[in-house]
Design a protein around this motif. Structure first.
Motif, mmCIF file in Angstrom:
data_model
loop_
_atom_site.group_PDB
_atom_site.id
_atom_site.type_symbol
_atom_site.label_atom_id
_atom_site.label_comp_id
_atom_site.label_asym_id
_atom_site.label_seq_id
_atom_site.Cartn_x
_atom_site.Cartn_y
_atom_site.Cartn_z
ATOM 1 N N TRP A 1 -6.648 7.765 4.205
ATOM 2 C CA TRP A 1 -6.792 6.332 4.454
ATOM 3 C C TRP A 1 -5.527 5.516 4.224
ATOM 4 O O TRP A 1 -5.277 4.569 4.982
ATOM 5 N N PRO A 2 -4.685 5.799 3.205
ATOM 6 C CA PRO A 2 -3.494 4.954 3.035
ATOM 7 C C PRO A 2 -2.565 4.999 4.243
ATOM 8 O O PRO A 2 -2.101 3.947 4.711
ATOM 9 N N ALA A 3 -2.306 6.200 4.761
ATOM 10 C CA ALA A 3 -1.435 6.321 5.929
ATOM 11 C C ALA A 3 -2.061 5.641 7.139
ATOM 12 O O ALA A 3 -1.377 4.961 7.915
ATOM 13 N N PHE A 4 -3.381 5.813 7.293
ATOM 14 C CA PHE A 4 -4.082 5.208 8.425
ATOM 15 C C PHE A 4 -4.000 3.680 8.363
ATOM 16 O O PHE A 4 -3.672 3.030 9.354
ATOM 17 N N VAL A 5 -4.289 3.117 7.192
ATOM 18 C CA VAL A 5 -4.286 1.657 7.047
ATOM 19 C C VAL A 5 -2.883 1.094 7.269
ATOM 20 O O VAL A 5 -2.704 0.090 7.976
ATOM 21 N N VAL A 6 -1.880 1.730 6.664
ATOM 22 C CA VAL A 6 -0.499 1.272 6.844
ATOM 23 C C VAL A 6 -0.114 1.319 8.319
ATOM 24 O O VAL A 6 0.488 0.378 8.859
ATOM 25 N N ILE B 1 0.836 -1.203 0.000
ATOM 26 C CA ILE B 1 0.000 0.000 0.000
ATOM 27 C C ILE B 1 0.871 1.254 0.000
ATOM 28 O O ILE B 1 0.624 2.203 -0.752
ATOM 29 N N SER B 2 1.906 1.237 0.822
ATOM 30 C CA SER B 2 2.725 2.438 0.987
ATOM 31 C C SER B 2 3.479 2.820 -0.280
ATOM 32 O O SER B 2 3.640 4.002 -0.574
ATOM 33 N N VAL B 3 3.936 1.834 -1.048
ATOM 34 C CA VAL B 3 4.765 2.154 -2.211
ATOM 35 C C VAL B 3 3.975 2.936 -3.256
ATOM 36 O O VAL B 3 4.545 3.684 -4.058
ATOM 37 N N LYS B 4 2.669 2.832 -3.232
ATOM 38 C CA LYS B 4 1.823 3.555 -4.185
ATOM 39 C C LYS B 4 1.490 4.962 -3.709
ATOM 40 O O LYS B 4 1.332 5.883 -4.524
#
Length: 224
Positions: free
Chosen positions: A113-118, A100-103
């Motif tokens: 949401w990406p930062a939260f999920v990671v 997720i983070s690489v994108k």
């Protein structure tokens, strides 16, 4: 310093805590209670970035620890060990976080949401590591937070300086051999995470799943 299981685990904790703090706007993935401090600071300053993740860090950590215990009990009811399953679960969580983070790196400020999920995936992985210390690595020194280990070493130094006849130098020497490499490895993990953040941010969260492969290889090198 040998690449034993405890030193790899402490490197992992130091690396993830620093990487999450730098890349996810002050979120501690290993030292979750530290998020209360950064949350408090965020509430009284103009920078509210990541406040939701910091608020939910401890509940998520608790849920993951409870889940680890329930999984362990399920395996025990079948006369099996949860050891390898929990290690594989950690790898899966870290791999998802990396993919997720690489994108989406660098993460923008705010509760996206990406930062939260990671962040939650990393917290769950570290929660499993903490739980495994109580379930499987009972005789090993803590590898996620160094406060207790530092306190014990300084107490031992105080014993040596006091030159008391009751000082058990053999026991102190044994503790130094176990605890000091773990502390050094944690510090190195922190430093490496900072370097990767500066020079290769997009790949910062790929180190933990790669490290989990090595940890899995060394999985039987612990005090039973």
């Amino acid at each position: 310093m040998q690449l034993r299981l405890p030193t790899l685990l402490s490197f992992n904790a130091g690396y993830i805590d620093t990487a999450s703090f730098l890349a996810i706007h002050g979120l501690f993935a290993a030292h979750v209670t530290g998020n209360f401090v950064t949350l408090g600071a965020a509430l009284v300053t103009d920078n509210h970035s990541g406040a939701l993740a910091k608020l939910l860090a401890l509940p998520m950590f608790c849920i993951a620890v409870i889940a680890s215990k329930l999984i362990d009990q399920l395996f025990l009811s079948q006369q099996k060990s949860s050891y390898t399953f929990l290690l594989k679960s950690k790898f899966t969580l870290y791999l998802l976080a990396a993919l997720i983070s690489v994108k989406y790196l660098p993460f923008p400020e705010g509760d996206h949401w990406p930062a939260f999920v990671v962040g939650m995936l990393l917290i769950c992985g570290m929660a499993i590591q903490n739980a495994m210390h109580r379930l499987h690595w009972v005789k090993e020194s803590p590898t996620t937070v160094m406060t207790g280990s530092t306190t014990q070493l300084m107490l031992d130094v105080g014993d040596l300086l006091s030159k008391s006849e009751k000082t058990d130098k053999v026991a102190i020497k044994t503790r130094f051999k176990k605890i000091l490499p773990v502390m050094i490895s944690f510090a190195i993990g922190c430093a490496i995470a900072a370097i990767v953040y500066h020079f290769a941010l997009m790949w910062i969260f790929f180190v933990p799943p790669a490290l989990m492969i090595l940890i899995y290889i060394k999985k039987d090198q612990y005090a039973k």
